[in-house]
Design an enzyme around this catalytic site. Structure first.
Site, PDB file in Angstrom:
ATOM      1  N   SER A 133       0.863  -1.192   0.000  1.00  0.00           N
ATOM      2  CA  SER A 133       0.000   0.000   0.000  1.00  0.00           C
ATOM      3  C   SER A 133       0.890   1.229   0.000  1.00  0.00           C
ATOM      4  O   SER A 133       2.040   1.184   0.447  1.00  0.00           O
ATOM      5  CB  SER A 133      -0.858   0.013   1.272  1.00  0.00           C
ATOM      6  OG  SER A 133      -1.446   1.277   1.463  1.00  0.00           O
TER       7      SER A 133
ATOM      8  N   TYR B   9      -1.148  -0.660  10.543  1.00  0.00           N
ATOM      9  CA  TYR B   9      -1.317  -0.998   9.125  1.00  0.00           C
ATOM     10  C   TYR B   9      -0.100  -0.548   8.312  1.00  0.00           C
ATOM     11  O   TYR B   9       0.437  -1.306   7.502  1.00  0.00           O
ATOM     12  CB  TYR B   9      -2.593  -0.324   8.605  1.00  0.00           C
ATOM     13  CG  TYR B   9      -2.931  -0.643   7.161  1.00  0.00           C
ATOM     14  CD1 TYR B   9      -3.504  -1.859   6.822  1.00  0.00           C
ATOM     15  CD2 TYR B   9      -2.701   0.283   6.143  1.00  0.00           C
ATOM     16  CE1 TYR B   9      -3.829  -2.154   5.500  1.00  0.00           C
ATOM     17  CE2 TYR B   9      -3.030   0.008   4.820  1.00  0.00           C
ATOM     18  CZ  TYR B   9      -3.597  -1.225   4.507  1.00  0.00           C
ATOM     19  OH  TYR B   9      -3.915  -1.508   3.189  1.00  0.00           O
TER      20      TYR B   9
HETATM   21  P1  NDP Z   1     -11.405  -6.409   0.824  1.00  0.00           P
HETATM   22  O1  NDP Z   1     -11.838  -6.240   2.245  1.00  0.00           O
HETATM   23  O2  NDP Z   1     -12.384  -6.188  -0.260  1.00  0.00           O
HETATM   24  O3  NDP Z   1     -10.738  -7.858   0.624  1.00  0.00           O
HETATM   25  C1  NDP Z   1      -9.916  -8.436   1.585  1.00  0.00           C
HETATM   26  C2  NDP Z   1      -9.687  -9.887   1.193  1.00  0.00           C
HETATM   27  O4  NDP Z   1      -8.830 -10.492   2.158  1.00  0.00           O
HETATM   28  C3  NDP Z   1     -10.978 -10.669   1.160  1.00  0.00           C
HETATM   29  O5  NDP Z   1     -10.992 -11.532   0.041  1.00  0.00           O
HETATM   30  C4  NDP Z   1     -10.927 -11.478   2.445  1.00  0.00           C
HETATM   31  O6  NDP Z   1     -11.586 -12.712   2.253  1.00  0.00           O
HETATM   32  C5  NDP Z   1      -9.427 -11.702   2.593  1.00  0.00           C
HETATM   33  N1  NDP Z   1      -9.101 -12.000   3.977  1.00  0.00           N
HETATM   34  C6  NDP Z   1      -9.263 -11.194   5.066  1.00  0.00           C
HETATM   35  N2  NDP Z   1      -8.912 -11.856   6.175  1.00  0.00           N
HETATM   36  C7  NDP Z   1      -8.519 -13.099   5.791  1.00  0.00           C
HETATM   37  C8  NDP Z   1      -8.069 -14.243   6.488  1.00  0.00           C
HETATM   38  N3  NDP Z   1      -7.940 -14.256   7.833  1.00  0.00           N
HETATM   39  N4  NDP Z   1      -7.764 -15.353   5.775  1.00  0.00           N
HETATM   40  C9  NDP Z   1      -7.909 -15.369   4.438  1.00  0.00           C
HETATM   41  N5  NDP Z   1      -8.315 -14.309   3.709  1.00  0.00           N
HETATM   42  C10 NDP Z   1      -8.630 -13.194   4.399  1.00  0.00           C
HETATM   43  O7  NDP Z   1     -10.172  -5.425   0.681  1.00  0.00           O
HETATM   44  P2  NDP Z   1      -9.225  -4.975  -0.530  1.00  0.00           P
HETATM   45  O8  NDP Z   1      -9.534  -5.679  -1.769  1.00  0.00           O
HETATM   46  O9  NDP Z   1      -9.222  -3.508  -0.517  1.00  0.00           O
HETATM   47  O10 NDP Z   1      -7.811  -5.445   0.067  1.00  0.00           O
HETATM   48  C11 NDP Z   1      -6.932  -6.321  -0.615  1.00  0.00           C
HETATM   49  C12 NDP Z   1      -5.499  -5.912  -0.298  1.00  0.00           C
HETATM   50  O11 NDP Z   1      -5.261  -4.616  -0.832  1.00  0.00           O
HETATM   51  C13 NDP Z   1      -5.194  -5.827   1.208  1.00  0.00           C
HETATM   52  O12 NDP Z   1      -3.935  -6.379   1.449  1.00  0.00           O
HETATM   53  C14 NDP Z   1      -5.180  -4.322   1.452  1.00  0.00           C
HETATM   54  O13 NDP Z   1      -4.367  -3.976   2.543  1.00  0.00           O
HETATM   55  C15 NDP Z   1      -4.609  -3.832   0.143  1.00  0.00           C
HETATM   56  N6  NDP Z   1      -4.859  -2.415  -0.162  1.00  0.00           N
HETATM   57  C16 NDP Z   1      -6.133  -1.927  -0.164  1.00  0.00           C
HETATM   58  C17 NDP Z   1      -6.350  -0.588  -0.411  1.00  0.00           C
HETATM   59  C18 NDP Z   1      -7.720   0.004  -0.380  1.00  0.00           C
HETATM   60  O14 NDP Z   1      -7.840   1.251  -0.331  1.00  0.00           O
HETATM   61  N7  NDP Z   1      -8.788  -0.790  -0.414  1.00  0.00           N
HETATM   62  C19 NDP Z   1      -5.235   0.339  -0.724  1.00  0.00           C
HETATM   63  C20 NDP Z   1      -3.942  -0.295  -0.741  1.00  0.00           C
HETATM   64  C21 NDP Z   1      -3.779  -1.621  -0.466  1.00  0.00           C
HETATM   65  P3  NDP Z   1     -12.497 -13.483   3.314  1.00  0.00           P
HETATM   66  O15 NDP Z   1     -13.250 -12.480   4.109  1.00  0.00           O
HETATM   67  O16 NDP Z   1     -13.316 -14.351   2.436  1.00  0.00           O
HETATM   68  O17 NDP Z   1     -11.528 -14.297   4.146  1.00  0.00           O
END
Ligand code: NDP
Length: 241
Positions: A142, A155
């Site tokens: 990020s 974070y």
């Molecule tokens: P979402 O909340 O839409 O997606 C998060 C994903 O992570 C889901 O598929 C969730 O699946 C999975 N996840 C969370 N906890 C677990 C766990 N314990 N085990 C397995 N899977 C897990 O968020 P984003 O798409 O925004 O985030 C994706 C990545 O992008 C992250 O690393 C985030 O830090 C990064 N990011 C996001 C930004 C933003 O502004 N949104 C900016 C920069 C980076 P499930 O619940 O099915 O387990």
């Protein structure tokens, strides 16, 4: 006639947001996908959509926060699904709290999922990539890993750690044909902003879309083998929101 090598990717956090969009972009590019997260129902919906464009998509329910089991589970997925060429370490949680108010338990949860699970997923696939002498690892960090924001301390630490992890791994594995990229997006309009651990009120319409970030992840994965992007920062054109 030459038989084109069929590429296979494993994408963590493929049930929503950036991971889901990446899964669908990879499928459209003809890449078979192993989809990992906790929500099997949501993953199954993504897999069904992916299969409609003619690729193989399989679903694996794994809680990546259980870090001591992650390496063996990812190894088992690769054994069943077939050798993985591309690993997208995308699963992560957002977390806001001033450092002085951050309980140790929360700190550890953020670091476990956002960095230690990435370490363990990667170690699950690295030996096979080494044996084949080829592989691409893409870590979704990020902009918060490059620039710390107040209220985002744990974070930011996790995402800065992920950049350092990516840099060290890239240097160690370059000679073995393995490329490593840290992607650093600015704000992306996903469900992350609705989760209980995030308390922030930004203008969602000015954020990047998950599809834009997915396209850059695909571009990195499709680069010719003799080229590597070590780090890619992608920001909303509106700037840091
Ligand atoms: P979402 O909340 O839409 O997606 C998060 C994903 O992570 C889901 O598929 C969730 O699946 C999975 N996840 C969370 N906890 C677990 C766990 N314990 N085990 C397995 N899977 C897990 O968020 P984003 O798409 O925004 O985030 C994706 C990545 O992008 C992250 O690393 C985030 O830090 C990064 N990011 C996001 C930004 C933003 O502004 N949104 C900016 C920069 C980076 P499930 O619940 O099915 O387990």
């Amino acid at each position: 006639m030459s038989v084109e090598h069929k590429r296979r990717a494993l994408i963590t956090g493929a049930s929503s947001g950036i991971g889901k969009a990446t899964a669908l972009a990879f499928a459209k590019a003809g890449i078979d996908i192993a989809l990992v997260s906790r929500s099997v129902d949501k993953l199954t919906a993504v897999a069904t959509a992916a299969e409609q464009v003619g690729v193989t998509a399989k679903v694996y329910g794994v809680d990546l926060a259980c870090v001591d089991q992650v390496q063996s589970k990812i190894q088992a997925i690769a054994s069943e699904f077939g050798d993985i060429d591309i690993l997208v370490n995308n699963a992560g949680i957002g977390y806001t709290n001033d450092l002085k108010d951050t309980p140790l338990h929360d700190w550890q949860q953020v670091l476990d999922l956002n960095i230690t699970s990435v370490f363990q997923c990667t170690m699950g696939l690295l030996p096979a990539m080494r044996t084949k002498g080829v592989g691409t690892v893409i870590n979704v960090s990020s902009v918060a890993g490059k620039q710390a924001f107040p209220g985002w301390g744990a974070y930011s630490v996790s995402k800065a750690g992920l950049i350092a992890f990516s840099q060290a791994l890239a240097q160690e594995e370059r000679a073995h044909g393995i490329r490593v990229t840290a992607i650093c997006p600015g704000a992306v309009n996903t469900e992350l902003w609705d989760t209980q651990t995030v308390n922030a009120n930004l203008n969602r319409s000015r954020m990047l879309t998950p599809e834009i970030v997915a396209q850059s992840i695909l571009n990195v994965a499709l680069l010719p083998q003799q080229a590597a992007i070590d780090e890619l920062t992608i920001m909303p054109s509106a700037g840091v929101l």
